[in-house]
Write a protein that holds these residues in place. Structure first.
Motif, PDB file in Angstrom:
ATOM      1  N   ARG A  15       0.855  -1.184   0.000  1.00  0.00           N
ATOM      2  CA  ARG A  15       0.000   0.000   0.000  1.00  0.00           C
ATOM      3  C   ARG A  15       0.900   1.246   0.000  1.00  0.00           C
ATOM      4  O   ARG A  15       1.407   1.651   1.033  1.00  0.00           O
ATOM      5  CB  ARG A  15      -0.943   0.011   1.211  1.00  0.00           C
ATOM      6  N   ILE A  16       1.092   1.808  -1.174  1.00  0.00           N
ATOM      7  CA  ILE A  16       2.027   2.918  -1.340  1.00  0.00           C
ATOM      8  C   ILE A  16       1.269   4.235  -1.462  1.00  0.00           C
ATOM      9  O   ILE A  16       0.288   4.335  -2.196  1.00  0.00           O
ATOM     10  CB  ILE A  16       2.909   2.707  -2.585  1.00  0.00           C
ATOM     11  N   VAL A  17       1.744   5.237  -0.737  1.00  0.00           N
ATOM     12  CA  VAL A  17       1.239   6.601  -0.867  1.00  0.00           C
ATOM     13  C   VAL A  17       2.382   7.478  -1.356  1.00  0.00           C
ATOM     14  O   VAL A  17       3.515   7.360  -0.877  1.00  0.00           O
ATOM     15  CB  VAL A  17       0.695   7.135   0.477  1.00  0.00           C
ATOM     16  N   THR A  18       2.108   8.340  -2.329  1.00  0.00           N
ATOM     17  CA  THR A  18       3.153   9.209  -2.875  1.00  0.00           C
ATOM     18  C   THR A  18       2.560  10.541  -3.286  1.00  0.00           C
ATOM     19  O   THR A  18       1.370  10.616  -3.624  1.00  0.00           O
ATOM     20  CB  THR A  18       3.835   8.536  -4.082  1.00  0.00           C
ATOM     21  N   ASP A  19       3.377  11.572  -3.249  1.00  0.00           N
ATOM     22  CA  ASP A  19       2.862  12.882  -3.655  1.00  0.00           C
ATOM     23  C   ASP A  19       2.878  13.038  -5.179  1.00  0.00           C
ATOM     24  O   ASP A  19       1.849  13.258  -5.802  1.00  0.00           O
ATOM     25  CB  ASP A  19       3.609  14.018  -2.953  1.00  0.00           C
ATOM     26  N   ILE A  20       4.039  12.889  -5.812  1.00  0.00           N
ATOM     27  CA  ILE A  20       4.110  13.125  -7.261  1.00  0.00           C
ATOM     28  C   ILE A  20       4.566  11.911  -8.066  1.00  0.00           C
ATOM     29  O   ILE A  20       4.661  11.990  -9.290  1.00  0.00           O
ATOM     30  CB  ILE A  20       5.044  14.307  -7.586  1.00  0.00           C
ATOM     31  N   TYR A  21       4.839  10.786  -7.414  1.00  0.00           N
ATOM     32  CA  TYR A  21       5.466   9.671  -8.124  1.00  0.00           C
ATOM     33  C   TYR A  21       4.508   8.536  -8.475  1.00  0.00           C
ATOM     34  O   TYR A  21       4.934   7.388  -8.621  1.00  0.00           O
ATOM     35  CB  TYR A  21       6.631   9.136  -7.285  1.00  0.00           C
ATOM     36  N   ALA A  22       3.234   8.838  -8.651  1.00  0.00           N
ATOM     37  CA  ALA A  22       2.280   7.786  -9.008  1.00  0.00           C
ATOM     38  C   ALA A  22       2.666   7.123 -10.330  1.00  0.00           C
ATOM     39  O   ALA A  22       2.665   5.893 -10.448  1.00  0.00           O
ATOM     40  CB  ALA A  22       0.868   8.359  -9.098  1.00  0.00           C
ATOM     41  N   GLY A  23       3.001   7.915 -11.333  1.00  0.00           N
ATOM     42  CA  GLY A  23       3.356   7.360 -12.634  1.00  0.00           C
ATOM     43  C   GLY A  23       4.573   6.469 -12.584  1.00  0.00           C
ATOM     44  O   GLY A  23       4.650   5.451 -13.284  1.00  0.00           O
ATOM     45  N   GLU A  24       5.536   6.840 -11.751  1.00  0.00           N
ATOM     46  CA  GLU A  24       6.743   6.025 -11.608  1.00  0.00           C
ATOM     47  C   GLU A  24       6.387   4.657 -11.030  1.00  0.00           C
ATOM     48  O   GLU A  24       6.887   3.615 -11.510  1.00  0.00           O
ATOM     49  CB  GLU A  24       7.746   6.736 -10.697  1.00  0.00           C
ATOM     50  N   PHE A  25       5.513   4.626 -10.030  1.00  0.00           N
ATOM     51  CA  PHE A  25       5.109   3.341  -9.446  1.00  0.00           C
ATOM     52  C   PHE A  25       4.200   2.560 -10.389  1.00  0.00           C
ATOM     53  O   PHE A  25       4.298   1.332 -10.479  1.00  0.00           O
ATOM     54  CB  PHE A  25       4.428   3.563  -8.096  1.00  0.00           C
ATOM     55  N   PHE A  26       3.324   3.245 -11.113  1.00  0.00           N
ATOM     56  CA  PHE A  26       2.472   2.551 -12.073  1.00  0.00           C
ATOM     57  C   PHE A  26       3.311   1.872 -13.153  1.00  0.00           C
ATOM     58  O   PHE A  26       2.931   0.823 -13.669  1.00  0.00           O
ATOM     59  CB  PHE A  26       1.503   3.534 -12.732  1.00  0.00           C
ATOM     60  N   SER A  27       4.441   2.462 -13.504  1.00  0.00           N
ATOM     61  CA  SER A  27       5.266   1.892 -14.569  1.00  0.00           C
ATOM     62  C   SER A  27       5.804   0.517 -14.205  1.00  0.00           C
ATOM     63  O   SER A  27       6.129  -0.273 -15.098  1.00  0.00           O
ATOM     64  CB  SER A  27       6.425   2.838 -14.921  1.00  0.00           C
ATOM     65  N   VAL A  28       5.912   0.227 -12.908  1.00  0.00           N
ATOM     66  CA  VAL A  28       6.403  -1.092 -12.475  1.00  0.00           C
ATOM     67  C   VAL A  28       5.276  -1.933 -11.874  1.00  0.00           C
ATOM     68  O   VAL A  28       5.522  -2.969 -11.270  1.00  0.00           O
ATOM     69  CB  VAL A  28       7.576  -0.960 -11.479  1.00  0.00           C
ATOM     70  N   GLY A  29       4.046  -1.467 -12.035  1.00  0.00           N
ATOM     71  CA  GLY A  29       2.895  -2.252 -11.581  1.00  0.00           C
ATOM     72  C   GLY A  29       2.696  -2.289 -10.087  1.00  0.00           C
ATOM     73  O   GLY A  29       2.050  -3.215  -9.563  1.00  0.00           O
ATOM     74  N   ALA A  30       3.207  -1.299  -9.361  1.00  0.00           N
ATOM     75  CA  ALA A  30       3.047  -1.268  -7.910  1.00  0.00           C
ATOM     76  C   ALA A  30       1.658  -0.759  -7.533  1.00  0.00           C
ATOM     77  O   ALA A  30       0.997  -0.072  -8.316  1.00  0.00           O
ATOM     78  CB  ALA A  30       4.120  -0.377  -7.281  1.00  0.00           C
ATOM     79  N   ASN A  31       1.220  -1.089  -6.331  1.00  0.00           N
ATOM     80  CA  ASN A  31      -0.110  -0.708  -5.867  1.00  0.00           C
ATOM     81  C   ASN A  31      -0.052   0.626  -5.125  1.00  0.00           C
ATOM     82  O   ASN A  31       0.441   0.711  -4.008  1.00  0.00           O
ATOM     83  CB  ASN A  31      -0.689  -1.781  -4.940  1.00  0.00           C
ATOM     84  N   VAL A  32      -0.560   1.661  -5.767  1.00  0.00           N
ATOM     85  CA  VAL A  32      -0.626   2.994  -5.170  1.00  0.00           C
ATOM     86  C   VAL A  32      -2.027   3.198  -4.610  1.00  0.00           C
ATOM     87  O   VAL A  32      -3.013   3.060  -5.340  1.00  0.00           O
ATOM     88  CB  VAL A  32      -0.315   4.081  -6.211  1.00  0.00           C
ATOM     89  N   VAL A  33      -2.117   3.522  -3.316  1.00  0.00           N
ATOM     90  CA  VAL A  33      -3.424   3.736  -2.697  1.00  0.00           C
ATOM     91  C   VAL A  33      -3.704   5.206  -2.440  1.00  0.00           C
ATOM     92  O   VAL A  33      -4.836   5.590  -2.154  1.00  0.00           O
ATOM     93  CB  VAL A  33      -3.551   2.942  -1.378  1.00  0.00           C
ATOM     94  N   GLY A  34      -2.663   6.046  -2.522  1.00  0.00           N
ATOM     95  CA  GLY A  34      -2.839   7.481  -2.327  1.00  0.00           C
ATOM     96  C   GLY A  34      -1.843   8.248  -3.167  1.00  0.00           C
ATOM     97  O   GLY A  34      -0.669   7.876  -3.247  1.00  0.00           O
ATOM     98  N   ALA A  35      -2.303   9.326  -3.823  1.00  0.00           N
ATOM     99  CA  ALA A  35      -1.420  10.121  -4.672  1.00  0.00           C
ATOM    100  C   ALA A  35      -1.782  11.594  -4.546  1.00  0.00           C
ATOM    101  O   ALA A  35      -2.919  11.948  -4.223  1.00  0.00           O
ATOM    102  CB  ALA A  35      -1.531   9.679  -6.133  1.00  0.00           C
ATOM    103  N   GLY A  36      -0.796  12.446  -4.812  1.00  0.00           N
ATOM    104  CA  GLY A  36      -1.020  13.883  -4.755  1.00  0.00           C
ATOM    105  C   GLY A  36      -1.999  14.347  -5.812  1.00  0.00           C
ATOM    106  O   GLY A  36      -2.166  13.713  -6.863  1.00  0.00           O
ATOM    107  N   SER A  37      -2.633  15.477  -5.562  1.00  0.00           N
ATOM    108  CA  SER A  37      -3.687  15.984  -6.451  1.00  0.00           C
ATOM    109  C   SER A  37      -3.209  16.146  -7.881  1.00  0.00           C
ATOM    110  O   SER A  37      -3.959  15.920  -8.837  1.00  0.00           O
ATOM    111  CB  SER A  37      -4.204  17.327  -5.926  1.00  0.00           C
ATOM    112  N   TRP A  38      -1.948  16.550  -8.043  1.00  0.00           N
ATOM    113  CA  TRP A  38      -1.431  16.818  -9.386  1.00  0.00           C
ATOM    114  C   TRP A  38      -1.521  15.598 -10.294  1.00  0.00           C
ATOM    115  O   TRP A  38      -1.768  15.726 -11.502  1.00  0.00           O
ATOM    116  CB  TRP A  38       0.021  17.286  -9.265  1.00  0.00           C
ATOM    117  N   SER A  39      -1.358  14.400  -9.723  1.00  0.00           N
ATOM    118  CA  SER A  39      -1.375  13.178 -10.533  1.00  0.00           C
ATOM    119  C   SER A  39      -2.713  12.969 -11.223  1.00  0.00           C
ATOM    120  O   SER A  39      -2.784  12.360 -12.298  1.00  0.00           O
ATOM    121  CB  SER A  39      -1.070  11.957  -9.655  1.00  0.00           C
ATOM    122  N   PHE A  40      -3.790  13.468 -10.628  1.00  0.00           N
ATOM    123  CA  PHE A  40      -5.122  13.188 -11.150  1.00  0.00           C
ATOM    124  C   PHE A  40      -5.446  13.989 -12.408  1.00  0.00           C
ATOM    125  O   PHE A  40      -6.485  13.768 -13.026  1.00  0.00           O
ATOM    126  CB  PHE A  40      -6.164  13.445 -10.058  1.00  0.00           C
ATOM    127  N   GLY A  41      -4.565  14.887 -12.797  1.00  0.00           N
ATOM    128  CA  GLY A  41      -4.770  15.622 -14.036  1.00  0.00           C
ATOM    129  C   GLY A  41      -4.187  14.923 -15.249  1.00  0.00           C
ATOM    130  O   GLY A  41      -4.309  15.414 -16.367  1.00  0.00           O
TER     131      GLY A  41
END
Length: 313
Positions: free
Chosen positions: A50-76
């Motif tokens: 269960r990973i939470v990150t401010d701006i690195y959602a895309g970096e974790f998605f690239s390796v298939g990791a499970n992100v449960v929380g991300a900074g607002s900027w990622s949602f754009g």
């Protein structure tokens, strides 16, 4: 100092050494490893779930990791829409209460602001801006953090194949010795020049596609790792044969770019005369996460090919 998680080991007597499925699962989920960055170490889960990150959602998605929380900027970012569907928006700046409610077992952020508070919630890794400057290094690092090294290797292999294909498609279209440059006009009228690692497509254009920058951009921007605001008078000194300009106009009310393109300085540029200026969407070309960079490769190749056809080249 980076946040550290304390692992407590339970004592056992010799008469109870047989493993059970339950404590095998417990052992797997409690296993940790040391992650070292910039001379500091932090103990993190071997395979965070269960990973939470401010701006690195895309970096974790690239390796298939499970992100449960991300900074607002990622949602754009429309490229993440499906993956973000079940992800909690933790705000920008990060809302500590929202992070706590997400129940992370790992937190990864860009700055050490609120590090003490975040570390009290879960082990926290701080990865400063521009820690890595190529997509391959970025994916490898996040694969290591997430315990998904094989997935990282797969992404890198596919990325390099796409880059090679893009270079092949541009052969004979961009003449030998031609230069490319990345710029941005802001809603306040500031004109900036960028290099190979600060977003706006630099990793795709320079690193992946292997295109060349003018000497001024190479020496003043790429080699220094900086970006630079240009006065209108010196824009010709940093001009390239192909010029890609992101238009930062979030409110849609600025005419800064229009004023620039109406100027005598603009009209005298070779790229303008040869119809090799491209105005790009900020939201698409600002990001520099691996998924966005991979997408930008396709976009650059296609726009260059289409413009060459339009110009009869």
């Amino acid at each position: 100092m980076l946040g550290i998680i304390l692992v407590l080991g339970a004592c056992s007597d010799n008469s109870k050494t047989e493993s059970t499925p339950e404590n095998e699962v417990e052992s797997e989920t409690s296993a940790t490893k040391m992650f070292e960055l910039n001379g500091s170490e932090v103990e993190i889960p071997t395979n965070p779930e269960r990973i939470v990150t401010d701006i690195y959602a895309g970096e974790f998605f690239s390796v298939g990791a499970n992100v449960v929380g991300a900074g607002s900027w990622s949602f754009g970012n429309p490229l993440f829409e499906e993956q973000l569907a079940e992800v909690t928006d933790i705000g920008d700046p990060v809302n500590l209460e929202t992070v706590l409610e997400a129940e992370p077992d790992l937190i990864v952020v860009m700055s050490d602001e609120n590090l003490e508070e975040l570390s009290a919630i879960a082990p926290t890794v701080v990865i400063p801006y521009n820690t890595t400057t190529t997509t391959q290094d970025t994916v490898a690092m996040f694969g290591e953090i997430a315990g998904r090294e094989e997935e990282a290797e797969e992404f890198i292999a596919e990325f390099e194949e796409k880059a090679a294909q893009g270079r092949q498609e541009l052969e004979g279209i961009i003449e030998e010795g031609a230069t490319v440059g990345l710029y941005e006009m802001t809603d306040k009228g500031a004109f900036w020049v960028f290099g190979d690692a600060g977003g706006r497509g630099g990793q795709a254009l320079y690193n992946a596609l292997g295109l060349e920058a003018p000497e001024t951009i190479q020496s003043d921007i790429i080699e220094t790792g900086e970006v630079k605001e240009l006065s209108m008078e010196v824009v010709p000194d940093y001009a390239a044969d192909y010029m890609f300009i992101t238009d930062y106009n979030p409110e849609g009310t600025s005419d800064s770019l229009d004023q620039f393109t109406d100027s005598a300085i603009w009209k005298d540029l070779d790229a303008v005369a040869n119809n090799r200026v491209f105005v790009n969407d900020f939201d698409t070309f600002y990001p520099y996460n691996p998924i966005s960079v991979s997408h930008q490769i396709d976009l650059f190749v296609e726009m260059i090919k289409e413009r060459a056809a339009e110009n009869g080249e």
